[in-house]
Design a protein around this motif. Structure first.
Motif, PDB file in Angstrom:
ATOM      1  N   PRO A 149      70.029  11.656  48.580  1.00  0.00           N
ATOM      2  CA  PRO A 149      68.607  11.998  48.750  1.00  0.00           C
ATOM      3  C   PRO A 149      67.831  12.105  47.443  1.00  0.00           C
ATOM      4  N   GLU A 150      68.495  11.872  46.324  1.00  0.00           N
ATOM      5  CA  GLU A 150      67.840  11.972  45.018  1.00  0.00           C
ATOM      6  C   GLU A 150      67.587  10.608  44.393  1.00  0.00           C
ATOM      7  N   LYS A 151      67.794   9.523  45.164  1.00  0.00           N
ATOM      8  CA  LYS A 151      67.694   8.203  44.546  1.00  0.00           C
ATOM      9  C   LYS A 151      67.015   7.197  45.465  1.00  0.00           C
ATOM     10  N   ASP A 152      66.506   6.144  44.858  1.00  0.00           N
ATOM     11  CA  ASP A 152      66.019   4.972  45.582  1.00  0.00           C
ATOM     12  C   ASP A 152      67.132   3.929  45.576  1.00  0.00           C
ATOM     13  N   GLY A 153      67.228   3.185  46.660  1.00  0.00           N
ATOM     14  CA  GLY A 153      68.227   2.132  46.719  1.00  0.00           C
ATOM     15  C   GLY A 153      68.424   1.658  48.141  1.00  0.00           C
ATOM     16  N   THR A 154      69.206   0.617  48.293  1.00  0.00           N
ATOM     17  CA  THR A 154      69.474   0.074  49.623  1.00  0.00           C
ATOM     18  C   THR A 154      70.931   0.283  49.988  1.00  0.00           C
ATOM     19  N   VAL A 155      71.184   0.347  51.290  1.00  0.00           N
ATOM     20  CA  VAL A 155      72.540   0.416  51.824  1.00  0.00           C
ATOM     21  C   VAL A 155      72.621  -0.527  53.021  1.00  0.00           C
ATOM     22  N   THR A 156      73.828  -0.951  53.356  1.00  0.00           N
ATOM     23  CA  THR A 156      74.035  -1.872  54.470  1.00  0.00           C
ATOM     24  C   THR A 156      74.990  -1.225  55.462  1.00  0.00           C
ATOM     25  N   ASN A 157      74.552  -1.095  56.696  1.00  0.00           N
ATOM     26  CA  ASN A 157      75.365  -0.366  57.674  1.00  0.00           C
ATOM     27  C   ASN A 157      76.354  -1.277  58.377  1.00  0.00           C
ATOM     28  N   SER A 158      77.050  -0.699  59.356  1.00  0.00           N
ATOM     29  CA  SER A 158      78.082  -1.429  60.083  1.00  0.00           C
ATOM     30  C   SER A 158      77.523  -2.640  60.823  1.00  0.00           C
ATOM     31  N   ASN A 159      76.232  -2.630  61.126  1.00  0.00           N
ATOM     32  CA  ASN A 159      75.594  -3.714  61.874  1.00  0.00           C
ATOM     33  C   ASN A 159      75.071  -4.849  60.999  1.00  0.00           C
ATOM     34  N   ARG A 160      75.380  -4.817  59.697  1.00  0.00           N
ATOM     35  CA  ARG A 160      74.837  -5.782  58.732  1.00  0.00           C
ATOM     36  C   ARG A 160      73.356  -5.559  58.479  1.00  0.00           C
ATOM     37  N   THR A 161      72.860  -4.371  58.689  1.00  0.00           N
ATOM     38  CA  THR A 161      71.454  -4.083  58.477  1.00  0.00           C
ATOM     39  C   THR A 161      71.266  -3.441  57.110  1.00  0.00           C
ATOM     40  N   VAL A 162      70.485  -4.105  56.257  1.00  0.00           N
ATOM     41  CA  VAL A 162      70.165  -3.578  54.935  1.00  0.00           C
ATOM     42  C   VAL A 162      68.975  -2.636  55.108  1.00  0.00           C
ATOM     43  N   GLN A 163      69.108  -1.403  54.594  1.00  0.00           N
ATOM     44  CA  GLN A 163      68.069  -0.400  54.806  1.00  0.00           C
ATOM     45  C   GLN A 163      67.675   0.250  53.493  1.00  0.00           C
ATOM     46  N   MET A 164      66.432   0.694  53.440  1.00  0.00           N
ATOM     47  CA  MET A 164      65.885   1.283  52.229  1.00  0.00           C
ATOM     48  C   MET A 164      66.027   2.796  52.244  1.00  0.00           C
ATOM     49  N   GLY A 165      66.606   3.335  51.187  1.00  0.00           N
ATOM     50  CA  GLY A 165      66.649   4.776  50.985  1.00  0.00           C
ATOM     51  C   GLY A 165      65.693   5.164  49.877  1.00  0.00           C
ATOM     52  N   ARG A 166      65.089   6.332  50.015  1.00  0.00           N
ATOM     53  CA  ARG A 166      64.075   6.761  49.042  1.00  0.00           C
ATOM     54  C   ARG A 166      64.391   8.168  48.543  1.00  0.00           C
ATOM     55  N   ALA A 167      64.131   8.401  47.291  1.00  0.00           N
ATOM     56  CA  ALA A 167      64.362   9.721  46.710  1.00  0.00           C
ATOM     57  C   ALA A 167      63.419  10.729  47.350  1.00  0.00           C
ATOM     58  N   ALA A 168      63.986  11.854  47.761  1.00  0.00           N
ATOM     59  CA  ALA A 168      63.191  12.901  48.407  1.00  0.00           C
ATOM     60  C   ALA A 168      63.067  14.144  47.542  1.00  0.00           C
ATOM     61  N   VAL A 169      64.091  14.414  46.740  1.00  0.00           N
ATOM     62  CA  VAL A 169      64.100  15.631  45.927  1.00  0.00           C
ATOM     63  C   VAL A 169      64.517  15.256  44.511  1.00  0.00           C
ATOM     64  N   PRO A 170      64.158  16.090  43.516  1.00  0.00           N
ATOM     65  CA  PRO A 170      64.507  15.768  42.126  1.00  0.00           C
ATOM     66  C   PRO A 170      65.976  16.035  41.835  1.00  0.00           C
ATOM     67  N   LEU A 171      66.458  15.424  40.766  1.00  0.00           N
ATOM     68  CA  LEU A 171      67.811  15.695  40.293  1.00  0.00           C
ATOM     69  C   LEU A 171      67.901  17.128  39.771  1.00  0.00           C
ATOM     70  N   PRO A 172      69.043  17.777  39.978  1.00  0.00           N
ATOM     71  CA  PRO A 172      69.188  19.141  39.458  1.00  0.00           C
ATOM     72  C   PRO A 172      69.587  19.145  37.979  1.00  0.00           C
ATOM     73  N   GLY A 173      69.004  20.027  37.220  1.00  0.00           N
ATOM     74  CA  GLY A 173      69.418  20.225  35.831  1.00  0.00           C
ATOM     75  C   GLY A 173      69.442  18.940  35.042  1.00  0.00           C
ATOM     76  N   GLY A 174      70.577  18.695  34.377  1.00  0.00           N
ATOM     77  CA  GLY A 174      70.703  17.513  33.540  1.00  0.00           C
ATOM     78  C   GLY A 174      71.406  16.352  34.201  1.00  0.00           C
ATOM     79  N   ALA A 175      71.578  16.393  35.526  1.00  0.00           N
ATOM     80  CA  ALA A 175      72.203  15.261  36.219  1.00  0.00           C
ATOM     81  C   ALA A 175      71.362  14.006  36.034  1.00  0.00           C
ATOM     82  N   ARG A 176      72.031  12.843  36.079  1.00  0.00           N
ATOM     83  CA  ARG A 176      71.328  11.574  35.890  1.00  0.00           C
ATOM     84  C   ARG A 176      71.576  10.650  37.072  1.00  0.00           C
ATOM     85  N   GLN A 177      70.698   9.667  37.201  1.00  0.00           N
ATOM     86  CA  GLN A 177      70.862   8.646  38.231  1.00  0.00           C
ATOM     87  C   GLN A 177      72.123   7.830  37.968  1.00  0.00           C
TER      88      GLN A 177
END
Length: 976
Positions: free
Chosen positions: A736-764
């Motif tokens: 939930p902290e990143k933008d990117g795509t994933v592909t499910n069991s059905n061969r469907t490529v889907q868009m994920g979007r960042a919803a919350v910021p990274l905590p502390g010094g964590a990086r993408q």
């Protein structure tokens, strides 16, 4: 069909829009089972044009009528309410939820309209129009009746200070100007807070029945009903149990459907038990757990996810499971890594550290990113340049994005100089992919699991979707409800057995014996699809000769299924116009997993159950992006899009694209890499988001191998069991902290979007991979996942016509997509298979026994798997408060009769021992288990199932036989 961005769970408007919102612009489409865009075109439409365009098959049967003085048209089956919504006319609704799977009920009377010539007002949600009917939605009479309905319903509700002011009821009450009731309330029931995730406040209940329909008709769990009569009617969980003591599986569909706040997620309640202010925003994304790929809305307040709702995605149609709805507070768990860690000089690596997080943490110190990345890179460079590329390896993640998976395998191949790169597909469906590539030329599914809507028969073997793919299971239940035949086959019973026409309880490890007996019947009785086989399949005579010896009568004693039942099921499968074959890791996680899958593929091919609606082959994928990570080349013998590393043309193409020489030799797999590490041949590893110190078989051996590495870099969210043995630990980003795509069991490529910021010094994660690549000498400049996706499209013909911009606009596209503006093909191989000659190949499968059979010392057969509430190795779900409260500790399950024989009561501790190790945990009675079998989930560090499992591999797919090994079970000795 795809959801419009920002659609609310209850079917209302997205945040910031008018009350009409997307539902005023969409209507149900029977032909597609989804929703169609019915918004007015510029300049207006001819009466009924939009309806006719949406329902081309029914255009000749349109019903024309007047709606508020304007001529409109209704397609067959449409109600007044549906037409009104499409035409932009807002009619209140409470008991009707305009979402897939929900039928109108007409019991609340909030949607009353006036019809000329009729004495009484009509409920528009269940009334279909007649030709020439005159309907008025905003007359004083209708308006007065609606106000009275809302005022009466408000009588027993709490005052404004305790009422949910953001639900459907509150919004419509405000629209109608109803703020209080003149009537005397009855006694209000006390709230029920017994469930860890959901609060029940029946003082706000209006008995609309939506929760009952949500539970019984959408999720098919049948926990919620309505008890009593008249004014005493009440929502009942099972037999009027508290919700937390009922058989509720925690999917939360009822919460999503409730219009009043009588059912709410506890996460939205304030200290007084009231719903707080509305979330600031809702971010459209995808669930990060299983391979179903449910679309979700992350509702965010003050930088945290307060609530998760289901969105109308192609794989879930608004539905979620307990993990997808309530499993996200791990993001803020105190264990979350926010600063890089490096091992303290001289701090020894000890496999025992995997069992003691505090002890493991004491061996690290915090470091700056510059120091940590410098140490990570220098250690890998030292091994690469000293011992050679073959001494390095990488494990990527099926829980990250496609872009991360692509860059990870590219880093290993171009920065390390080796094909020693793999991920969890090796531990779940490697044998399925091997058999599919061998038989039909493609490792992906030939039809989505949603194709069950068109199936006449569903053959489900070696899978437990109710636990592992709960939302997919609802589609199977939908299909059975409309009349499809379900056949379940598994040594263990499952919740879907009660829906099945046939239940095949075969002996553990005897999959091929059962499947070959079915093939024997079909070929001996000439029930196969001769035309399909002649036109598209090779090897029928060889297969016929092979299965001639597998008559059901000969296999009955071996597989444990009566011969008559085998014959009956085989005939039904062959005679079905369209059969969908689904399987899980009960088939693939076996030392003969490839043969299991070969037999299943042959069964479908000889009957022609591929390439047509309602038919196909579908191995249910485990993790949210295991399909996409495999597509992107995160496997040792395949470049992106399943081109072999030693294929000269593919090899040359990738060298040209990447501008670097590549090693053509296939790399080592997950288990082989750890075996080589144990021998000192693999000396350095980079592991991102994988936890082999919990997921690999024979964990004592695997942990010892990891501890022996000269240099281990781990990129993860927590100090996992694997990270406990690292030299450098890099704090990464959660889904939930990143933008990117994933592909499910059905061969469907889907868009994920960042919803919350990274905590502390964590990086993408993407940023970490790029930084490490640059330190290894690669001139990478990727700054955003869209840039990586654009390169992926060049390397992967499967992504043709799918762009980042299209995904951002549509949220989901299934591959292959024939044109930039065309929907993807869900059903593939209708005309030819992706083999050199376009034909499939039948590969006979031989019968073999499990690698370990029970004996006098180890008389039980141990099987492992997932629990509904937990995911994989538990790194996320054990740190999710609701999920851990629902299933807080490991249990070992046995048949009740076996517990009695052991002199053990449910809940007593037992010891499970195999030739590799021993664990102790509480016992559980499970009537679905056959005598002689024991089940242990593998998400619990304190009772890690893989300490026990057999590391021997399938010779083709190189997958361990996780599902079966010999074990001993005994009552645990009482400790002093």
């Amino acid at each position: 069909m795809h959801a419009l961005p920002g659609r609310h769970a209850e079917g209302g408007a997205p945040a910031g829009s008018t009350a009409l919102g997307p539902l005023a612009a969409r209507g149900p489409c029977p032909g597609h089972g989804g929703w169609v865009d019915l918004r007015p075109r510029p300049g207006g439409d001819e009466p009924g044009a939009r309806a006719a365009a949406a329902f081309p098959e029914g255009g000749r049967a349109m019903t024309r009528f007047l709606l508020d003085g304007r001529e409109v048209a209704a397609a067959p089956g449409e109600t007044i309410w549906t037409v009104a919504q499409r035409e932009g006319v807002a009619i209140p609704h409470l008991c009707h939820r305009p979402a897939p799977g929900y039928r109108p009920d007409g019991n609340c009377r909030a949607c009353l309209v006036e019809i000329d010539g009729e004495r009484t007002l009509a409920a528009s949600c269940i009334r279909t129009p007649r030709e020439g009917m005159v309907v008025k939605t905003a007359t004083p009479r209708a308006d007065h009746a609606r106000r009275m309905v809302f005022e009466l319903l408000m009588t027993d509700m709490p005052g404004p200070e305790g009422r949910d002011t953001h639900g459907t009821f509150a919004r419509w009450a405000a629209t109608l100007g109803v703020t209080r009731s003149r009537f005397t309330p009855d006694a209000r029931p006390a709230p029920d807070l017994s469930h860890p995730a959901m609060a029940v406040a029946l003082d706000a209940c209006i008995a609309c029945g939506l929760c009952e329909r949500a539970c019984r008709e959408v999720q098919h769990n049948d926990v919620i009903g309505l008890a009593h009569r008249g004014a005493g009617v009440t929502v009942a969980f099972d037999l009027l149990d508290p919700m937390g003591a009922s058989s509720c599986v925690g999917c939360g569909e009822c919460v999503q459907a409730c219009p009043t706040g009588a059912l709410l997620p506890k996460s939205v309640l304030d200290d007084h038990g009231h719903r707080a202010a509305a979330p600031v925003r809702e971010v459209a994304s995808v669930c990060p757990y299983c391979g179903v790929g449910c679309q979700v809305g992350f509702r965010v307040r003050d930088g945290r996810i307060e609530e998760v709702v289901g969105r109308d995605g192609p794989a879930n149609q608004g539905r979620l499971c307990v993990k997808g709805r309530f499993g996200f507070d791990y993001l803020a768990h105190p264990d979350r890594l926010t600063t890089p860690l490096v091992r303290i000089d001289g701090a020894a690596k000890d496999p025992a550290d995997c069992l003691d997080p505090a002890r493991a943490r004491a061996k690290f110190r915090e470091a700056t990113w510059e120091e940590a990345m410098g140490r990570a890179a220098s250690g890998l460079l030292r091994i690469r340049d000293g011992a050679g590329p073959g001494a390095l390896a990488g494990f990527g993640s099926a829980k990250g994005s496609n872009e991360e998976a692509y860059l990870f395998q590219k880093l290993v191949r171009t920065g390390f100089g080796t094909n020693n790169v793999d991920h969890c597909t090796r531990l779940c469906h490697a044998s399925s992919v091997a058999a599919l590539l061998e038989g039909i030329g493609s490792g992906a599914v030939t039809a989505p699991f949603t194709a069950v809507k068109d199936a006449d028969l569903i053959f489900l073997i070696g899978a437990r979707p109710t636990e592992n793919h709960p939302v997919a299971a609802t589609f199977l239940k939908d299909a059975v409800a409309r009349g499809a035949m379900l056949v379940t086959a598994d040594p263990r019973g499952s919740a879907l057995d009660r829906c099945a026409t046939e239940v095949l309880r075969f002996a553990p490890g005897q999959d091929v014996a059962l499947l070959n007996a079915m093939l024997h019947v079909i070929l001996a009785e000439n029930l196969h699809d001769a035309a399909f086989v002649a036109g598209r399949v090779d090897g029928i005579e060889r297969l016929r000769s092979h299965v001639a010896a597998y008559a059901p009568e000969a296999m009955e004693a071996r597989c444990g299924v009566p011969a008559d039942q085998i014959r009956r099921v085989a005939r039904r499968y062959a005679a079905s116009p369209a059969a969908l074959t689904l399987w899980g890791m009960g088939i693939s996680q076996s030392v003969h997993g490839t043969d299991n899958a070969r037999a299943l593929i042959a069964l479908a091919l000889v009957c022609g159950h591929v390439g047509k609606p309602g038919a196909g082959l579908h191995p249910l994928r485990g993790q949210n992006n295991v399909q996409g990570a495999s597509d992107a080349g995160l496997i040792p013998m395949m470049l992106p899009d399943y081109h072999r590393t030693d294929d000269p043309a593919a090899h040359a193409a990738m060298e040209a694209l990447w501008g670097v020489a590549l090693d053509p030799r296939p790399g080592l797999t997950v288990v082989e890499i750890l075996e080589a590490a144990g021998r000192g041949e693999i000396r350095g590893m980079f592991i991102m988001g994988e936890n082999p110190a919990m997921s690999d078989p024979d964990l004592a051996h695997a942990r010892a191998a990891l501890a022996r590495l000269d240099h281990l870099v781990v990129q993860d969210l927590f100090l996992t069991e694997t990270a406990a043995l690292a030299d450098v630990v890099l704090p990464a980003s959660a889904w939930p902290e990143k933008d990117g795509t994933v592909t499910n069991s059905n061969r469907t490529v889907q868009m994920g979007r960042a919803a919350v910021p990274l905590p502390g010094g964590a990086r993408q994660d993407l940023s970490i991979i790029v930084d490490l690549a640059r330190r290894l000498g690669l001139p990478w400049t990727y700054a955003h996942p869209r840039e990586v996706f654009a390169e992926m499209a060049q390397a992967m013909p499967s992504l043709a016509n799918i762009t980042w911009e299209r995904l951002a606009r549509q949220n989901a596209v299934t591959y292959p997509s024939p044109a930039p503006d065309a929907p993807g093909r869900e059903i593939v191989f209708a005309d030819r298979f992706p083999t050199p000659d376009g034909r499939a190949r039948l590969v006979p499968a031989g019968v073999s026994d499990p690698a370990e059979a029970p004996d006098a010392d180890y008389p039980f057969m141990l099987t492992t798997g997932r629990a509904l509430e937990h995911w994989h190795t538990g790194a996320m779900t054990r740190r999710a408060g609701v999920l851990d409260a629902l299933e807080p500790a490991a249990t070992v399950s046995l048949a009740p009769a076996e517990l009695r024989r052991l002199g053990v009561a449910p809940g007593d501790r037992v010891r499970v021992t195999t030739r590799r190790g021993m664990v102790e945990c509480a016992s559980r009675a499970d009537p679905a288990l056959p005598d002689g079998m024991v089940f242990l989930p593998f998400a619990f560090r304190e009772a890690a199932a893989n300490l026990l499992t057999d590391p021997r591999l399938d010779p083709i797919g190189h997958i361990p036989g996780f599902k079966l090994c010999a074990a001993r079970v005994e009552a645990a000795r009482t400790r002093a």
